[in-house]
Design an enzyme around this catalytic site. Sequence first.
Site, mmCIF file in Angstrom:
data_model
loop_
_atom_site.group_PDB
_atom_site.id
_atom_site.type_symbol
_atom_site.label_atom_id
_atom_site.label_comp_id
_atom_site.label_asym_id
_atom_site.label_seq_id
_atom_site.Cartn_x
_atom_site.Cartn_y
_atom_site.Cartn_z
ATOM 1 N N GLU A 82 -16.104 13.113 -34.662
ATOM 2 C CA GLU A 82 -15.445 13.128 -33.345
ATOM 3 C C GLU A 82 -14.069 14.193 -32.839
ATOM 4 O OE1 GLU A 82 -14.725 11.531 -28.835
ATOM 5 O OE2 GLU A 82 -16.102 10.134 -30.273
ATOM 6 N N ASP B 247 -8.447 8.847 -21.660
ATOM 7 C CA ASP B 247 -7.038 8.029 -22.473
ATOM 8 C C ASP B 247 -6.669 6.714 -21.918
ATOM 9 O OD1 ASP B 247 -9.120 9.099 -24.507
ATOM 10 O OD2 ASP B 247 -8.202 11.285 -24.108
#
Lengths: 432, 276
Positions: B54, B65
């Site tokens: 990924e 995030d």
Amino acid sequence: MNDEHPLSDALTGTLAHQVLGRLSEQPGPYFGEFGGRWVPEALIAALDELETEYRKAMADPAYVAELNRLHRDYVGRPSPLTEVTRFAQHCGGEAGNRVFLKREDLNHTGSHKINNVLGQALLVKRMGKTRVIAETGAGQHGVATATAAALLDLDCVIYMGEEDTRRQALNVARMRLLGAQVVPVTIGQRTLKDAINEALRDWVANVETTHYLLGTVTGPHPFPEMVRELHKVIGEEAREQILERVGRLPDVLAACVGGGSNALGLFNAFLDDPDVALFGFEAGGEGIESGRHAARFSGGAPGVLHGARSYLLQDDDGQTLPSHSVSAGLDYPSVGPAHSWLHDLGRATYRPVTDVEAMDAFQVLCRTEGIIPAIESAHALAGAIQVGTELAAAGKRDQVILVNLSGRGDKDVATAAKWFGLLDGETSEGDQ
Amino acid sequence: MSITVTSQTAALLDAVGAQGRPALMGYLPVGFPTVDRSIEAICAAIDAGLDIVELGLPYTDPVMDGPVIQRAAEQALAAGTRTADVFRVVEALKAHAPHVPVLIMSYWNLVLKYGVDAFARDLAGVGGAGIITPDLIPDEGREWIAAADEHGLDRVFLVAPSSTPERLQLTARASRGFVYAASTMGVTGLRDEVGAQARRLVADTRAAGAEHVCVGLGVSTEDQAAEVGAYADGVIVGTAFVRPLQGDVAWAERLDNLQAVTEKLAAGVARARKDA
């Protein structure tokens, strides 16, 4: 519609294809090609819940009555409309122009932000949530949120860029006095955009108990529509007040545009009056050519940030560009999607005002009217000076200019004192 | 739908599943700490047992995030990483390990700016498998759904514990390759435990029609990989891969640390279905 008016032509030409019904009643999620929900799936359930509760509340006489009561007894609405005749001398006064200020600065907490905050805070109670989080740039929205949280007994966390906590130290203290926790954000550019990132991260993690009390007409649906509805009282009052005062609609509306809530709040009641020219003033910072500004319409292009598609300061790769303004509240790289829509329709005009122009207008209002404006609002005042002067130069007479004085300048005294050299041992430009 | 697209990722998940284990998928950002070193790092992880890559595109405003990945993205951008670098990295990874699917993880504005169809075309051109879209929901994905069909790419949308049954169905229908199940409500980062809600979400997503479901967010240890791998088709690890690459030690040592982490996680997925 007046067919000779170029704006009317633009309206009939474009609106028929793009808008169902009245501009002022445009529902989300989309404003033309702008708006939407560009957010993580994790937030969709909460946004759906919010939209449902908001629609139910707006149709519930008990909610509307409670909000109206708070507006009247707590905020001090309706806010006055003040004619400023000495200031008007700087706005083409020789041509008979008149200038009126919509005094959102006189609201409790010192700005228009409280209108939206109380509306959302009442929704939080209805949803059974116990905690609110919010972003703040200048601190006005943070102060308003902390105020509503104290009033309605909600836990409150305010995210604020570290850079802004320095520029707006007084508002940090105010929020803490009101019982809110202020979290300085130390990543990224350390201003409003980064505070929103951090608030979104908090919201994703705590969405079951927490409402994100977004402070402007940006973000994912239903925020742009809902926040407009909660601020449109500004324009509705102003419309009634100006009709009573001068017997006709104004020629020009002027407001500053960061996210765009005070501007849309003023504009909305006039959107379907094509003869009223609408001007939004963005932060031109140190000038468009300097690259240090927050002028999305002059220096940006459509893109996605914080849940909405709108005009955005971005580089060739779509990375968000740093914005700059002397005013923390206008220092944001994107803008509410409804403004992008009004811009592309040609219904509203958006122009940059530089730091210097805004601070000059700030001083003019102080000296001519005894009113210290927020530096954000000073951008609208500078715009009024420019537009009024241009109209006079073009031979127009007796123009009525309505400016949204969205906030008061108490929080900006330190910045202004430094700017004008008013502190001991410094030279004062104002005394020269 | 009339278009038939063979999914690289689904094929790998099936092949690994036939061996009686879930796949190990690892996130690393392009350009962290530099573009060339990000290639080295990912190749090292592949050699140590990573099944699917990924590849993150660093973005200025990564709202899904946590701090570790935020800092890595900031560093990658400061080093001058550009969107177009991602294609060079995919090409290098495919040259190193042709059998390993490489998915891009990108916040959507970067793809919008590049041009959705152009990005899909260029990604397919270098052998990329598809795109994971943390801030794009199928409702806004019409252009991407068409481009993914046109260029034969996987489109991996996310589901969360808060997703309603209707949204699970919508997302399962719109996805190809697999559906990315966010294990908890929150952002990427290390967590002490992966909650029971992850197991329930995987079951619900399968019931909503998803053929493959992989789990990410908060998975960082061998035991967590084994636990999650017992019920998911793939285990997605992000922060735990990025962390060994940060810090002041020599680059070779950082690569060793990354490989050690990869081997542990690979051991976790290898025993995931044997414990049970």
